[in-house]
Design an enzyme around this catalytic site. Structure first.
Site, short mmCIF file in Angstrom:
data_model
loop_
_atom_site.label_atom_id
_atom_site.label_comp_id
_atom_site.label_asym_id
_atom_site.label_seq_id
_atom_site.Cartn_x
_atom_site.Cartn_y
_atom_site.Cartn_z
N CYS A 180 0.84 -1.18 0.00
CA CYS A 180 0.00 0.00 0.00
C CYS A 180 0.88 1.24 0.00
O CYS A 180 2.07 1.19 -0.27
CB CYS A 180 -0.91 0.00 1.23
SG CYS A 180 -1.82 -1.53 1.50
N GLY A 207 3.32 -2.85 3.40
CA GLY A 207 4.23 -3.98 3.34
C GLY A 207 3.55 -5.29 3.68
O GLY A 207 2.33 -5.42 3.57
N SER A 239 11.16 -11.38 -6.61
CA SER A 239 12.33 -11.06 -7.42
C SER A 239 13.59 -11.68 -6.82
O SER A 239 13.60 -12.10 -5.66
CB SER A 239 12.51 -9.53 -7.52
OG SER A 239 13.20 -9.03 -6.40
#
Length: 655
Positions: free
Chosen positions: A2, A81, A381
């Site tokens: 957010c 988060g 990632s």
């Protein structure tokens, strides 16, 4: 994932509705970070206002809406988060009898319960995750800001206004702070010097005077009674490095491989927590391939993977990513990007990054995020593998250079450096042209440019100075920025104590403290959130980071092979033949574009009269590099991109 914004103090004369209108403007500036909903909480009497934009990932119902109040009403939280171990923390709260009656299954609610039961710092120390938050304590009438250990999530703050109107602003993005009526900060020319040296602005500084980034691993406390911010550290990457090195892993290489694989498997399993579609970026390199392999090993269906390709030679990893995806059996999507598609991203960069940021791999990072967002809301990632496992070639290169250079007295090296730069780079090119014709490997190499760069390195006083010179763009940015003087940084003037680390380890630690949060993680966060995609970085589970620092350097760099131990984990899942190849960067041909399709755009931003009128830069060195780059005599893409990204940002933010 957010974004949030807010302010403490200032004018609340128009009551709740006026404060909400102010928050609405701040929230709208970061709507891309949370497109699903927005929320507001205001206490005019206390002088606090919190706003939130939500990207719903865990607990999609209204039970996950923010700002969120604690069960007893003491705390109000705006959070950005994910806390990956929040269910385990809930179970711990329940066992201790400190759990409230749960309203939903969001990690935000778990955080609030932990703050109530254990206090802010002790709760944060229990968390495994990435986060930034603003927490208002109605009992103490104090605001606490917090940021995760490695700096995955951003958080800006600072005082603005004067007198009774002085207001403490905070938020996930500078654009939110700029949207407040009392924001009036001037450009920080010291921070601008930092941009020219490193292509990013390092914490705790921002592009604006008196507006700061909260450093990773810290908490900030402030109130209207105690207006001087109190910043405390709850975790330190520097201490993790030195402590891990002091107590190295004592087992065999096979045992170390087992331990690392088990830890990564757990970290990645936790980060696969989501109530929305999830996937991963896949370049085909060691780091992203390891993440995807361990995702697929514990997934019940093919993992969605994404990569982009370029038709330009030297910039395309898509073919390697496809081979890894086929071996692992992922649901793979690749898109070959045209030069025009990449160029179309450039006008978006000043808005995406909110302050000048000049790592040109921001362009492909945005493009791969946009492709992934078409199918998923969360993407893992492989970032941080290089910093933790000695992956960058420059670590070994600097170490080798320094061992050879330090055998020569400094005055002799400085004299040699002065002799080299006394002859202009184009003249060196002419002198060395016959040699280049005789040596095919040297053809096309700008020998003069290389020699001038080498001269700066040759005059280094220590391995640390050598490293700073190697990673610098403008070596004397204060000579380019009018009225500029560089702020101290971990690479210049404020190096942390890294006792016991050798040269390579020290470079890895310095990158973890600066380049990783301020360049790599900034790039990924802004690019992914620019398309409302949550990115997660499993290598930055702090347990992985702490374990990595216990691994002996001989298991990271062995027989000239970087990331040796991480490779051993990967080879259990992917054949060596798909991985063993030269390391390739994730970039675009900026040098060529500046001489071609970007030439007019760049010329307008670098116009001599414009630069003089704006008053930030001395014109001569910039115009000289621009002319040399256009002629093809020198490749100044890094230097010029730093200037251009500031100029583009300046143009965007004075509208």
């Amino acid at each position: 994932m957010c974004g949030f914004s807010g302010y403490l103090g200032g004018r609340f004369s128009s009551g709740v509705e006026g404060a909400k209108a102010q928050l609405l403007r701040m929230n709208n500036a970061i709507a891309h970070r949370g497109p699903d909903s927005d929320g507001y909480w205001v206490d005019p009497e206390a002088g606090i206002a919190l706003g939130h934009r939500r990207l719903a990932v865990v607990e999609l119902s209204a039970a996950g809406a923010q700002p969120m109040r604690s069960a007893d009403g003491r705390f109000c939280l705006a959070f950005n988060g994910e806390i990956y171990n929040h269910l385990a923390l809930r179970a711990e709260l329940e066992r201790s009898g400190a759990a409230p009656t749960w309203r939903g299954h969001s990690d935000t609610e778990t955080l609030l319960a932990g703050f109530d039961a254990w206090g802010v710092q002790r709760m944060v120390e229990r968390c495994i995750g990435m986060f930034a938050f603003a927490l208002w304590d109605r009992q103490s009438r104090a605001l606490t800001l917090g940021r995760d250990r490695l700096g995955e999530k951003p958080l800006y703050y600072g005082w603005q206004g004067r007198g009774d109107g002085e207001v403490f602003l905070f938020g996930s993005d500078l654009s939110a702070l700029r949207a407040h009526a009392d924001f009036s900060a001037e450009v920080d020319r010291g921070a601008l010097c930092g941009l020219l040296r490193h292509n990013y602005i390092g914490a705790p500084h921002s592009i604006y005077q008196n507006i700061h980034k909260l450093a990773p691993g810290t908490l900030l406390s402030i109130s209207l009674e105690q207006r001087q911010a109190q910043v405390t550290s709850y975790w330190s990457a520097a201490l993790a490095a030195t402590a891990g090195n002091a107590q190295p892993f004592a087992g065999s290489a096979e045992q170390a491989t087992d331990a690392l694989e088990a830890l990564l498997m757990d970290a990645i399993g936790q980060q696969m927590m989501a109530d929305v579609p999830l996937g991963a970026f896949l370049s085909g390199g060691i780091d992203s391939s390891t993440v995807v392999a361990l995702m697929q090993a514990q997934a019940s269906r093919p993992v969605k993977t994404f990569t982009i390709g370029f038709n330009e030679q030297g910039y395309n990893e898509a073919v390697h990513a496809k081979a890894v995806a086929q071996h692992l059996g992922t649901d793979h999507t690749e898109l070959y990007v045209t030069a025009q598609q990449a160029l179309d991203v450039i006008p978006k960069l000043p808005r995406l990054y909110s302050e000048p940021f000049a790592d040109s791999s921001q362009i492909p990072t945005y493009l791969v995020s946009a492709i992934a967002r078409q199918q998923v809301t969360v993407a893992l990632s492989g970032d941080a593998g290089d910093e933790l496992f000695c992956g960058y070639h420059r670590y070994a290169m600097v170490d080798q250079f320094w061992k050879k250079m330090s055998a020569l007295p400094l005055p002799l090296r400085q004299a040699a450096a002065r002799s080299i730069v006394a002859l202009p780079a184009p003249a060196w090119n002419r002198v060395l042209a016959p040699l280049q014709r005789l040596a095919p490997r040297l053809r096309g190499v700008n020998a003069g440019d290389k020699l001038h760069k080498g001269a700066a390195i040759l005059a280094s006083r220590s391995a640390d100075d050598l490293y700073r010179n190697m990673v610098s763009h403008w070596h004397d940015p204060a000579s380019v920025v009018i009225g500029g003087a560089e702020h101290p940084s971990v690479l210049l003037g404020a190096r942390p104590s890294l006792t016991g680390l050798d040269n390579k380890q020290r470079m890895m630690a310095l990158d973890t403290l600066s380049y990783l949060p301020d360049d790599i993680l900034t790039k990924v966060d802004r690019a992914s959130m620019g398309v409302s995609l949550e990115s997660r970085v499993p290598f930055l589970d702090h347990r992985v980071v702490e374990f990595a620092w216990t691994i002996p350097q001989s298991m990271k760099l062995r027989d000239g092979q970087s990331k040796w131990l991480l490779r051993q984990v990967l080879y259990r899942h992917v054949p060596r033949s798909l991985i063993e190849r030269p390391k390739m960067g994730f970039g675009v041909p900026i040098d060529v574009w500046l001489r071609g399709p970007l030439r007019d755009w760049a010329e307008a931003l670098l116009d001599e009269s414009r630069l003089r009128r704006e008053g930030y830069f001395h014109v001569a060195p910039i115009r000289q590099r621009w002319a040399e780059h256009l002629s093809g005599r020198r490749n100044w893409q890094g230097h010029l991109w730093d200037i251009l990204m500031f100029q583009a940002w300046l143009e965007e933010n004075r509208r």
